[in-house]
Design a protein around this motif. Structure first.
Motif, PDB file in Angstrom:
ATOM      1  N   LYS A 220     -14.661 -19.013 -37.212  1.00 46.19           N
ATOM      2  CA  LYS A 220     -14.710 -20.115 -38.170  1.00 46.19           C
ATOM      3  C   LYS A 220     -13.857 -19.792 -39.388  1.00 46.19           C
ATOM      4  CE  LYS A 220     -17.592 -20.843 -41.471  1.00 46.19           C
ATOM      5  NZ  LYS A 220     -18.791 -20.999 -42.336  1.00 46.19           N
ATOM      6  N   GLY A 221     -13.075 -20.780 -39.836  1.00 44.90           N
ATOM      7  CA  GLY A 221     -12.390 -20.675 -41.113  1.00 44.90           C
ATOM      8  C   GLY A 221     -11.348 -19.584 -41.221  1.00 44.90           C
ATOM      9  N   ILE A 222     -10.526 -19.424 -40.174  1.00 44.71           N
ATOM     10  CA  ILE A 222      -9.469 -18.409 -40.188  1.00 44.71           C
ATOM     11  C   ILE A 222      -8.152 -19.050 -39.759  1.00 44.71           C
ATOM     12  CG2 ILE A 222      -8.629 -16.251 -39.156  1.00 44.71           C
ATOM     13  CD1 ILE A 222     -11.487 -15.363 -38.828  1.00 44.71           C
ATOM     14  N   GLY A 223      -7.059 -18.674 -40.423  1.00 43.42           N
ATOM     15  CA  GLY A 223      -5.729 -19.100 -40.035  1.00 43.42           C
ATOM     16  C   GLY A 223      -5.021 -17.982 -39.283  1.00 43.42           C
ATOM     17  N   PHE A 224      -4.506 -18.305 -38.093  1.00 47.71           N
ATOM     18  CA  PHE A 224      -3.775 -17.332 -37.275  1.00 47.71           C
ATOM     19  C   PHE A 224      -2.298 -17.712 -37.293  1.00 47.71           C
ATOM     20  CE2 PHE A 224      -8.054 -17.773 -35.566  1.00 47.71           C
ATOM     21  CZ  PHE A 224      -8.486 -16.471 -35.514  1.00 47.71           C
ATOM     22  N   LYS A 225      -1.459 -16.749 -37.598  1.00 53.20           N
ATOM     23  CA  LYS A 225      -0.045 -17.084 -37.768  1.00 53.20           C
ATOM     24  C   LYS A 225       0.841 -16.016 -37.132  1.00 53.20           C
ATOM     25  CE  LYS A 225       1.226 -18.885 -41.704  1.00 53.20           C
ATOM     26  NZ  LYS A 225       1.623 -19.076 -43.129  1.00 53.20           N
ATOM     27  N   ASN A 226       1.825 -16.493 -36.368  1.00 52.86           N
ATOM     28  CA  ASN A 226       2.913 -15.618 -35.942  1.00 52.86           C
ATOM     29  C   ASN A 226       4.130 -16.035 -36.759  1.00 52.86           C
ATOM     30  OD1 ASN A 226       5.217 -14.439 -34.558  1.00 52.86           O
ATOM     31  ND2 ASN A 226       3.819 -13.995 -32.873  1.00 52.86           N
ATOM     32  N   PHE A 252     -13.993 -22.315 -31.677  1.00 44.27           N
ATOM     33  CA  PHE A 252     -13.244 -22.196 -32.927  1.00 44.27           C
ATOM     34  C   PHE A 252     -13.550 -23.407 -33.800  1.00 44.27           C
ATOM     35  CE2 PHE A 252     -11.085 -19.618 -29.869  1.00 44.27           C
ATOM     36  CZ  PHE A 252     -10.547 -18.559 -30.566  1.00 44.27           C
ATOM     37  N   TYR A 253     -13.976 -23.142 -35.026  1.00 42.69           N
ATOM     38  CA  TYR A 253     -14.323 -24.204 -35.961  1.00 42.69           C
ATOM     39  C   TYR A 253     -13.453 -24.083 -37.212  1.00 42.69           C
ATOM     40  CZ  TYR A 253     -18.551 -24.567 -33.085  1.00 42.69           C
ATOM     41  OH  TYR A 253     -19.430 -24.710 -32.036  1.00 42.69           O
ATOM     42  N   ASN A 254     -12.795 -25.173 -37.580  1.00 37.13           N
ATOM     43  CA  ASN A 254     -12.003 -25.210 -38.813  1.00 37.13           C
ATOM     44  C   ASN A 254     -11.017 -24.051 -38.896  1.00 37.13           C
ATOM     45  OD1 ASN A 254     -15.139 -26.062 -39.848  1.00 37.13           O
ATOM     46  ND2 ASN A 254     -13.515 -27.561 -40.122  1.00 37.13           N
TER      47      ASN A 254
END
Length: 433
Positions: A220-226, A252-254
């Motif tokens: 919840k509440g995480i940004g994943f970035k490549n 996965f939430y938000n």
């Protein structure tokens, strides 16, 4: 030797490399040896082999042709002893010989797979229903300063929900949850506050910023970035994943996922994405997951990061046979961005994507879908659009093989409970609000 075979198996089951003759034999014997260890109750080793079996596409399952009799024998023995539930728990019933031997199938309504029976223990006395919480703070005010070190601290074979609270910050690290680290709840400060970033780009199966092999995962509440393709416009984009999800029962939430090519590899298993943001330009949601995307935003960004007049692809679903229950369902979503894109192309021969009750902008090309390598076999593909709105929702110029679903089929696909939640696993997750 084992590590080399592990790598060969992973490459084979993801269809990245076809193993050579000698390797095929070695792999078959290797998996057989691992499966045989069930007789000595070596559960963790057995789980590793079963996870490989669980995500095999039809073509990959050919590797196991020589294992029918070795698998049937323990199957029959354990059936007589009343231990069939163990095979179900280890998620092996998807393998055809075992499915026929054990119980004729582990499938629910309309052939949708029920998946693994393993559920994590909830602690109802805790507001999050978890056993305990550990904290991660990049500034040093938590139990750990890196997310990976917090994950590594969880015991192998864990069966109780454990919450990892991740404070705001940009965590520049490559994060992996191995198959034995089950029952993890990653709780961020918000998808625009807690970021996990990496720039991997060597190959599809090694580039992901976040990889989870384990079943029973909540984020919840995480940004994943490549970050690799996210710089100035480039003439040559490469596969650079932000997330790779292999385990069954992941929610996965938000959350947000940022990339350009192959942003989110929804490899296999039942997955639920609620109010998430997914950005990319080429096949940026791909894989063979049995997944439900609800109230989420799909942002097409190829014009922003790629040079030239590219037309990209939002999905590349990899259902490999009519028997597989996988597919992507997008319900109440928003699809927009910059440039022009297909809604999807067929990565495998029985690709399946349903988009319903969603808002489609004018980025969608009129034909909508691409058969890719399966021209002439379009009748095997299931691409359907139901009650969408917006300038991109006009289906008058769509491909002639766009599927028209019956009311019964629509009801089955557009219900979370009927498509991915027959055993009620979503209601048995930690509290995320």
């Amino acid at each position: 030797m084992g590590a080399r075979l592990d790598k060969l198996i992973l490459e084979a089951i993801t269809n990245l490399n076809e193993p050579r003759g000698s390797d095929r034999v070695a792999i078959a014997l290797y998996i057989e040896a691992r499966l045989a260890k069930v007789f000595t109750m070596c559960f963790l080793e057995f789980l590793m082999a079963s996870k490989y079996v669980n995500i095999l596409p039809a073509s990959g399952r050919k590797l196991l042709n020589g294992l029918v009799f070795p698998l049937l024998l323990p199957c029959l023995i354990f059936s007589q002893l009343g231990f069939t539930s163990m095979f179900d728990t280890l998620n092996l019933v998807k393998l055809s010989p075992l499915r026929k031997c054990l119980n004729g199938g582990s499938f629910g309504l309309c052939g949708f797979a029920k998946g693994s029976a393993f559920l994590c223990k909830l602690n109802k006395a805790n507001p999050f229903k978890v056993a305990f919480t550990i904290t991660v703070d990049i500034a040093g005010h938590g139990n750990f300063t890196t997310i990976q070190s917090a994950i590594d601290s969880i015991p192998s074979g864990n069966a109780k929900w454990i919450r990892i609270q991740i404070f705001a910050g940009v965590y520049r690290e490559k994060v992996t949850i191995t198959y034995d680290k089950t029952c993890i709840f990653l709780d961020g400060a918000g998808s625009r506050e807690t970021f996990i970033e990496w720039d991997g780009h060597e190959s599809t199966n090694t580039s992901s910023t976040f990889t989870s092999y384990a079943e029973n995962l909540v984020v919840k509440g995480i940004g994943f970035k490549n970050t690799y393709n996210l710089g100035p416009k480039q003439n040559h984009l490469v596969q650079a994943l932000s997330a790779e999800i292999l385990g069954d029962k992941a929610a996965f939430y938000n959350c947000s996922f940022f990339g350009v090519q192959d942003t989110l590899w929804d490899v296999g298993g039942r997955h639920y994405f609620y109010q998430c943001y997914i950005q990319g330009g080429v096949d940026f949601i791909f894989g063979n997951g049995q997944s439900f995307y609800e109230q989420s935003v799909l942002y097409y960004s190829l014009e922003t990061y790629g040079n030239g007049t590219y037309i990209g692809y939002i999905t590349a679903q990899g259902r490999d046979s009519a028997e597989e229950s996988s597919g992507f369902v997008f319900k109440d979503c928003v699809i927009h961005g910059r440039g022009k894109a297909y809604l999807g192309r067929a990565w495998k021969a029985f690709s399946r994507v349903i988009i319903a009750n969603s808002k489609l902008s004018d980025i969608v090309v009129p034909v909508g879908w691409d058969a890719w390598q399966f021209v002439g076999h379009e009748d095997q593909l299931t691409y359907a659009e139901v009650d969408n709105s917006g300038p991109g929702a006009d289906t008058s110029k769509r491909v002639p093989w766009l599927k028209k679903l019956s009311a019964c089929e629509i009801n089955q696909f557009l219900s979370v409970d009927k498509f991915i939640n027959q055993d009620g696993w979503i209601a048995k997750l930690p509290t995320v609000n």
